[in-house]
Design an enzyme around this catalytic site. Structure first.
Site, PDB file in Angstrom:
ATOM      1  N   GLY A   9      -2.180   2.505  -6.088  1.00  0.00           N
ATOM      2  CA  GLY A   9      -2.010   1.802  -4.949  1.00  0.00           C
ATOM      3  C   GLY A   9      -2.841   2.187  -3.662  1.00  0.00           C
ATOM      4  CG  ASN A  12       2.287   3.795   4.913  1.00  0.00           C
ATOM      5  OD1 ASN A  12       3.299   4.234   4.514  1.00  0.00           O
ATOM      6  ND2 ASN A  12       2.377   2.912   5.823  1.00  0.00           N
ATOM      7  CD  GLU A  84      -2.284  12.097  -2.638  1.00  0.00           C
ATOM      8  OE1 GLU A  84      -3.227  11.119  -2.920  1.00  0.00           O
ATOM      9  OE2 GLU A  84      -1.425  11.933  -1.559  1.00  0.00           O
ATOM     10  CB  CYS A 144      -2.460 -10.457   7.883  1.00  0.00           C
ATOM     11  SG  CYS A 144      -3.119  -9.949   6.075  1.00  0.00           S
ATOM     12  CE1 TYR A 174      -9.013   7.236   4.415  1.00  0.00           C
ATOM     13  CE2 TYR A 174      -7.813   9.111   5.075  1.00  0.00           C
ATOM     14  CZ  TYR A 174      -8.903   8.560   4.509  1.00  0.00           C
ATOM     15  OH  TYR A 174      -9.847   9.490   4.267  1.00  0.00           O
ATOM     16  CB  CYS A 181      -7.451  -7.403   7.426  1.00  0.00           C
ATOM     17  SG  CYS A 181      -6.225  -8.667   7.962  1.00  0.00           S
TER      18      CYS A 181
END
Length: 192
Positions: A9, A12, A84, A144, A174, A181
């Site tokens: 992903g 965050n 990671e 958004c 980040y 966006c």
């Protein structure tokens, strides 16, 4: 039969909390989970998997010389968890397949799919090529409500679109953003 999972992903999205949750679930059942984290990511301290919500757990440090298979063969855990994973070398990812195929130990690798310019990390590319199963961990765009698919790098709060692939950082460096966006910010800062 064990499998190699790649759960990926954006920044965050909760990858590290998923690592910690999965480890907890194994340990609560009296099973052994081995956690690995790259030496390069020392934001919470060397050998620490940390989530943004404050949970932490010690992990085995992985650098370029770490033989993941040898550790797994010696320790014989019920599961191996990698935080990671984008920082693994292609050779280390191959060793993960040996752990799965030869030792029959499931491996769940968590990491970023791509960097701040949309290029795959070496470890992620290899995981995407050979993982038995890939699962996306989703989050929403910082600006958004669309799904975030990009990692936008910041310097002093301003988006940047050039630089070294690896720069360790969190929310100060980040943001997870959608493609639109990302494009809008890139255009606004004169790089399109």
């Amino acid at each position: 039969m064990a499998k190699l999972y790649f759960r990926y992903g954006t920044m965050n999205c909760g990858k590290s909390i998923e690592v910690l949750r999965t480890a907890y679930n194994y340990e609560e059942q009296g099973k052994k989970a081995l956690l690995f984290t790259p030496a390069i990511d020392d934001r919470a301290g060397s050998g620490i998997v940390a989530s943004r919500i404050g949970l932490t757990k010690e992990a085995i440090i992985v650098d370029e010389s770490t033989d993941l298979y040898a550790i797994a063969e010696t320790e014989r855990p019920d599961c191996i968890l990698i935080d990671e994973a984008q920082f693994l070398s292609p050779e280390q990812v191959d060793r993960l397949t040996d752990i799965v195929d030869l030792l029959d130990i499931p491996v769940i690798a968590y990491g970023l799919r791509a960097d701040f310019v949309g290029s795959l990390f070496e470890g992620s590319a290899k995981l995407m090529a050979i993982a038995d199963k890939m699962e996306e961990i989703k989050t929403i765009c910082w600006y958004c409500s669309k799904k975030a698919v990009m990692n936008m790098r910041l310097k002093d709060g301003v988006p940047v679109f050039a630089g070294e692939q690896i720069q360790i950082g969190g929310n100060e460096s980040y943001l997870p953003v959608c493609r639109k966006c990302y494009r809008d910010k890139k255009q606004a800062f004169g790089t399109i």
